[in-house]
Design a protein around this motif. Sequence first.
Motif, PDB file in Angstrom:
ATOM      1  N   GLN A 256       0.829  -1.203   0.000  1.00  0.00           N
ATOM      2  CA  GLN A 256       0.000   0.000   0.000  1.00  0.00           C
ATOM      3  C   GLN A 256       0.871   1.263   0.000  1.00  0.00           C
TER       4      GLN A 256
ATOM      5  N   ILE B  23      -7.223  -3.043  -1.454  1.00  0.00           N
ATOM      6  CA  ILE B  23      -7.771  -2.355  -2.617  1.00  0.00           C
ATOM      7  C   ILE B  23      -7.992  -3.370  -3.732  1.00  0.00           C
TER       8      ILE B  23
ATOM      9  N   VAL C 126     -12.106   2.515 -14.555  1.00  0.00           N
ATOM     10  CA  VAL C 126     -11.682   1.562 -13.530  1.00  0.00           C
ATOM     11  C   VAL C 126     -12.556   1.766 -12.302  1.00  0.00           C
TER      12      VAL C 126
ATOM     13  N   ALA D 289     -12.101   0.135  -1.978  1.00  0.00           N
ATOM     14  CA  ALA D 289     -11.219   0.264  -0.822  1.00  0.00           C
ATOM     15  C   ALA D 289     -11.902  -0.497   0.315  1.00  0.00           C
TER      16      ALA D 289
ATOM     17  N   ASN E  17      -8.949  -3.126  -7.781  1.00  0.00           N
ATOM     18  CA  ASN E  17      -9.182  -2.273  -8.949  1.00  0.00           C
ATOM     19  C   ASN E  17      -9.683  -3.160 -10.074  1.00  0.00           C
TER      20      ASN E  17
ATOM     21  N   ASN F 284     -12.896   1.111  -8.377  1.00  0.00           N
ATOM     22  CA  ASN F 284     -11.986   0.886  -7.249  1.00  0.00           C
ATOM     23  C   ASN F 284     -12.785   0.564  -5.987  1.00  0.00           C
TER      24      ASN F 284
END
Length: 72
Positions: free
Chosen positions: A7, A25, A39, A43, A27, A41
């Motif tokens: 990270q 994460i 994209v 988290a 993606n 994402n």
Amino acid sequence: MPLEVAQRTAFDDHELMRSLGRHAIINVPVVWCGTCLGVLNFACPMTHIDAPHIAAARWFGLLAVPACAYCG
């Protein structure tokens, strides 16, 4: 490579992400007819990502195709 090290290497805002409880994460490229439209994402609060998490993220990537195609 340990998750925290990865990270720090990948994200300039890694301290903020960790302070918000985001440890992993995912993606997902949003692709249509061979063209990357964007994209998506994720988290995530968990410290381990496994196959079901990745499968769900890919599913959401597929669901995002119409929105990305409309906006693009």
